[in-house]
Scaffold this motif. Structure first.
Motif, mmCIF file in Angstrom:
data_model
loop_
_atom_site.group_PDB
_atom_site.id
_atom_site.type_symbol
_atom_site.label_atom_id
_atom_site.label_comp_id
_atom_site.label_asym_id
_atom_site.label_seq_id
_atom_site.Cartn_x
_atom_site.Cartn_y
_atom_site.Cartn_z
ATOM 1 N N GLU A 168 0.830 -1.205 0.000
ATOM 2 C CA GLU A 168 0.000 0.000 0.000
ATOM 3 C C GLU A 168 0.865 1.257 0.000
ATOM 4 O O GLU A 168 0.583 2.224 -0.727
ATOM 5 N N GLN A 225 2.451 1.695 -3.455
ATOM 6 C CA GLN A 225 1.444 2.151 -4.398
ATOM 7 C C GLN A 225 1.124 3.630 -4.193
ATOM 8 O O GLN A 225 0.840 4.364 -5.152
ATOM 9 N N GLN A 226 1.182 4.092 -2.958
ATOM 10 C CA GLN A 226 0.929 5.502 -2.661
ATOM 11 C C GLN A 226 2.037 6.398 -3.228
ATOM 12 O O GLN A 226 1.779 7.518 -3.667
ATOM 13 N N GLU A 264 3.871 5.752 -5.944
ATOM 14 C CA GLU A 264 3.686 5.781 -7.391
ATOM 15 C C GLU A 264 2.570 4.812 -7.762
ATOM 16 O O GLU A 264 2.736 3.598 -7.656
ATOM 17 N N SER A 265 1.469 5.342 -8.192
ATOM 18 C CA SER A 265 0.304 4.508 -8.490
ATOM 19 C C SER A 265 0.495 3.715 -9.781
ATOM 20 O O SER A 265 0.892 4.276 -10.807
ATOM 21 N N ARG A 266 0.225 2.424 -9.724
ATOM 22 C CA ARG A 266 0.238 1.564 -10.909
ATOM 23 C C ARG A 266 -1.192 1.171 -11.253
ATOM 24 O O ARG A 266 -2.080 1.219 -10.418
ATOM 25 N N ASP A 267 -1.387 0.749 -12.495
ATOM 26 C CA ASP A 267 -2.720 0.376 -12.954
ATOM 27 C C ASP A 267 -3.227 -0.894 -12.283
ATOM 28 O O ASP A 267 -4.421 -1.052 -12.054
#
Length: 226
Positions: free
Chosen positions: A78, A81-82, A84-87
């Motif tokens: 988490e 992902q915060q 750098e957001s991935r699809d």
């Protein structure tokens, strides 16, 4: 009277076959990145395996967080992902049956937590190596990881428990499985799907044997360089 000239040797560099042609401009076609996938693993084996898929138009970030609780791995995912957001996000971990009830709870809670966050979970019960074993044979027995270590060692010609986790071996394992005459990724996918369908109604920690790695492999295969 013609003017005398000195004889001159033609060097190889001046011969027609060795003359440099004018530089040719090549157009380098750039493949646009259409999708980004984050794969967070708990071991080097998983990380190197997924990095070996030659995908096109997709950026795959496979990260090894090392050994820790499954719930902690999801929490770290988490945070990643915060930053750098991935699809698409995948958590990859397994459950060691021998660790008992504390492991069962951590395993189940981590899967639920990841799903609530919208992540995919390629979990394995009892071990990630079940996925490799299914390339060779089908099994629906509740084996422990030592079984897979021994069986893979026989087929791959090494002491898997001792040498199967080494960097140089992990780096080439995908290729070994793709080229081994007795190995089949397609059959592994079918076998893994059958196992999961037979056990999907059970609590996660009771789904032994099961591996959802096949779902992640199918996703990567859809983007393979052809």
């Amino acid at each position: 009277m013609p003017k005398k000239t000195k004889a001159r040797k033609v060097t190889d560099s001046e011969k027609a076959w060795n003359r440099k042609s004018k530089p040719t401009s090549y157009r380098i076609e750039e493949i646009p990145i259409n999708k980004t996938i984050l794969i967070v693993c708990e071991g080097q084996t998983e990380e190197m395996y997924f990095k070996s898929f030659e995908v096109l138009g997709v950026r795959v970030d496979a990260i090894n967080l090392g050994g820790q609780s499954k719930l902690k791995l999801v929490e770290q995912t988490e945070l990643i992902q915060q930053e750098e957001s991935r699809d698409e996000v995948w958590c990859v971990f397994d459950m060691d049956v021998r660790r008992g009830e504390a492991e069962f709870s951590d395993f189940d809670n981590a899967i639920e937590r990841a799903k609530n966050l919208g992540y995919q979970v390629a979990y394995s019960n009892d071990a990630f190596e079940l996925w490799f074993y299914l390339h060779f044979e089908y099994t629906d027995a509740e084996n422990h990881r030592t079984f897979y270590y021994e069986e893979l060692g026989k087929r791959l010609g090494l002491n898997y428990e001792k040498d199967g986790k080494r960097y140089d071996f992990c780096k080439k394992l995908y290729t070994i499985l793709e080229t081994h005459e007795q190995s089949s990724q397609a059959r592994a996918i079918d076998r893994a799907r059958t196992l999961f369908e037979e056990r999907s109604d059970l609590p996660y920690h009771q789904q032994n044997p099961a591996t959802l790695v096949f779902e992640l492999v199918e996703e990567l295969n859809r983007n393979l360089r052809r």
